[in-house]
Design a protein around this motif. Structure first.
Motif, mmCIF file in Angstrom:
data_model
loop_
_atom_site.group_PDB
_atom_site.id
_atom_site.type_symbol
_atom_site.label_atom_id
_atom_site.label_comp_id
_atom_site.label_asym_id
_atom_site.label_seq_id
_atom_site.Cartn_x
_atom_site.Cartn_y
_atom_site.Cartn_z
ATOM 1 N N SER A 14 -5.268 68.077 53.843
ATOM 2 C CA SER A 14 -4.015 68.095 53.077
ATOM 3 C C SER A 14 -4.258 68.158 51.572
ATOM 4 C CB SER A 14 -3.209 66.822 53.345
ATOM 5 O OG SER A 14 -2.893 66.687 54.690
ATOM 6 N N ASP A 34 -16.321 71.300 55.402
ATOM 7 C CA ASP A 34 -15.654 70.441 56.391
ATOM 8 C C ASP A 34 -16.445 70.485 57.696
ATOM 9 O OD1 ASP A 34 -12.395 69.348 56.526
ATOM 10 O OD2 ASP A 34 -13.663 69.258 58.321
ATOM 11 N N SER A 43 -6.373 64.750 59.518
ATOM 12 C CA SER A 43 -5.041 64.122 59.568
ATOM 13 C C SER A 43 -3.935 65.124 59.304
ATOM 14 C CB SER A 43 -4.948 63.001 58.524
ATOM 15 O OG SER A 43 -5.887 61.999 58.812
ATOM 16 N N GLY A 50 7.102 66.071 56.652
ATOM 17 C CA GLY A 50 8.071 65.597 55.661
ATOM 18 C C GLY A 50 7.516 65.759 54.252
ATOM 19 N N CYS A 338 -2.700 57.600 52.376
ATOM 20 C CA CYS A 338 -1.794 56.829 53.253
ATOM 21 C C CYS A 338 -0.924 57.783 54.074
ATOM 22 C CB CYS A 338 -0.975 55.845 52.425
ATOM 23 S SG CYS A 338 -1.991 54.791 51.372
ATOM 24 N N GLY A 339 0.388 57.529 54.140
ATOM 25 C CA GLY A 339 1.253 58.380 54.971
ATOM 26 C C GLY A 339 1.851 59.547 54.212
ATOM 27 N N GLY A 341 -0.124 62.219 52.352
ATOM 28 C CA GLY A 341 -1.083 63.209 51.842
ATOM 29 C C GLY A 341 -0.587 64.633 51.891
ATOM 30 N N MET A 343 2.523 65.663 51.564
ATOM 31 C CA MET A 343 3.516 65.931 50.510
ATOM 32 C C MET A 343 2.910 65.826 49.113
ATOM 33 S SD MET A 343 5.954 62.545 50.916
ATOM 34 C CE MET A 343 6.037 62.398 52.688
#
Ligand SMILES: Cc1cc2nc3c(=O)[nH]c(=O)nc-3n(C[C@H](O)[C@H](O)[C@H](O)COP(=O)(O)OP(=O)(O)OC[C@H]3O[C@@H](n4cnc5c(N)ncnc54)[C@H](O)[C@@H]3O)c2cc1C
Length: 384
Positions: A14, A34, A43, A50, A338-339, A341, A343
């Motif tokens: 991300s 990678d 992830s 969102g 965290c939740g 990445g 965005m």
């Protein structure tokens, strides 16, 4: 093999892919490494897509406002359909506690440039008519937020990065980082050795593993979260609905409807589930379904097609760690997403490019100050 690059990005996820895209656009010679087989398979591919600037910290608001600009104009600029959908976000309140938290953030959010307002129950029901009116106090609505496909955006950015000259090497694990005289000089993998004066650690949940290679401890510990998708139904839900009420088994719950009709949903389990386990559980669906039906009763009876589980790379205070190491010259971090990445990635990618080229704007300095990896970890982000 030994080749020289301006920057080596560790992690094609991300954050790493948008950073490579922005750096290639600035004509930096970039290599992305990678260990997985293709881009955005960590992830990133487990995110539900969102994309909001509705945060509690000005730094994240500013970065995500730029991410929103990039995502919402991507198709017009580059031609790829990334399934961008501008439905907005609504954080709903059924208790005074949540109403107080959400109302208390609005002044900072508006001062940071976010288009957001508090709507009382009657007004909110005009925007989200399917919401359960029983006990609804009101909620926020931020019309500029939205969602798009993490895999489509990731892939489109990967293609743009490559056509801008960025190189990607997959199925390569980093085995060492060479430091000479206190500054990074090369990355070693199981396939080769690559010289560079700048390394960007964008290794997500595995960021600490990379830190250890240069003798640093990064306080990033993953925890696992589940998500799912239903069968498609006729469009009825505009914004992403977020309910931050803690319950016995869930700290929050969030969901939205794709343009193709499916409802995509996730929650934060309570207690948290630390570690790297990505196997789905049988406990998730009963908990999330109950919460969703409480919020939108007409969801009852909708069939779930699939669930999955992925990792949040958590930091101690719920905000990312972004900036140069003070110990090792040339070592840049963009970790602990965290939740958020997915965005944060696009806007942050551009900032990281400016950091590498030493071309920071005053707003970038505010962001780097707030997200400094050397900050004291006190408190927690209100909208983690
Ligand atoms: C269920 C769920 C829903 C979510 N929903 C959203 C959402 O709606 N919006 C949002 O913004 N975020 C969401 N997230 C969070 C988001 O997925 C993460 O914050 C984000 O993907 C982290 O990005 P990253 O670039 O740091 O890590 P990643 O995307 O995981 O990228 C890191 C990459 O580094 C590679 N790597 C690591 N170590 C090495 C090594 N030693 N050698 C080589 N390669 C290495 C990995 O293979 C990986 O590809 C969600 C997460 C979950 C689990």
């Amino acid at each position: 093999m030994s080749r020289a690059y301006d920057v080596i990005v560790i992690g094609a996820g991300s954050v790493g892919v948008p950073a490579a895209w922005a750096m290639a656009r600035s004509s930096l010679k970039v290599l992305v490494l990678d260990r997985l087989a293709s881009p955005c398979q960590g992830s990133n591919k487990t995110a539900i897509g969102g994309l909001r600037a509705t945060h509690s910290e000005p730094s994240k608001i500013r970065v995500c406002l730029r991410s929103l600009e990039i995502a919402s104009t991507w198709k017009a600029t580059y031609g790829d359909d990334i399934e961008w959908s501008p439905g907005g976000y609504s954080f709903v309140a059924y208790d005074e506690r949540e109403a107080g938290i959400l109302r208390g953030l609005i002044e900072t959010q508006q001062a940071s440039g976010l288009d957001i307002d508090w709507h009382d129950a009657e007004h909110l029901l005009e925007t989200v008519p399917a919401l359960n009116p029983d006990g609804l106090i009101g909620g926020t609505f931020s019309p500029g937020d939205g969602h798009c496909s993490p895999l489509l955006l990731g892939h489109a950015m990967y293609e743009q990065a490559r056509s801008g000259g960025a190189e990607f090497r997959f199925r390569e694990s980093i085995t060492g980082i060479e430091v000479d005289g206190g500054r990074v000089c090369a990355v070693v993998t199981d396939e080769g050795r690559y010289e560079t004066p700048v390394i960007l650690n964008a290794a997500g949940a595995w960021a600490d593993e990379i830190g250890k290679l240069v003798g640093l401890d990064h306080p990033i510990r993953p925890d696992s979260h589940e998500a799912g998708i239903t069968e498609p139904v006729a469009p009825f839900l505009g914004p992403m609905v977020v309910d931050i009420r803690p319950s016995e088994r869930a700290a929050n719950c969030y969901f939205f409807q794709l343009a193709t009709g499916q409802i995509v949903f996730a929650l934060t389990p309570q207690p948290l589930v630390p570690g790297f386990d990505c196997r789905e559980t049988s406990g998730f669906l009963p908990v999330v379904a109950k919460r969703m039906i409480q919020l939108i009763p007409r969801l009852a009876g909708l069939r779930v097609r699939r669930t999955w589980r992925g990792l949040y790379p958590m930091s101690p205070d719920g905000a990312p760690l972004v900036g140069w190491s003070s110990e090792i010259e040339g070592y840049l971090m963009a970790i602990g997403m965290c939740g958020h990445g997915f965005m944060i990635g696009p806007g942050l990618g551009e900032l990281l490019d400016r950091a590498v080229r030493d071309d920071l704007r005053s707003e970038d300095r505010m962001v780097l100050d707030e997200l400094s990896p050397h900050r004291r970890f006190e408190g927690e982000a209100a909208l983690k």
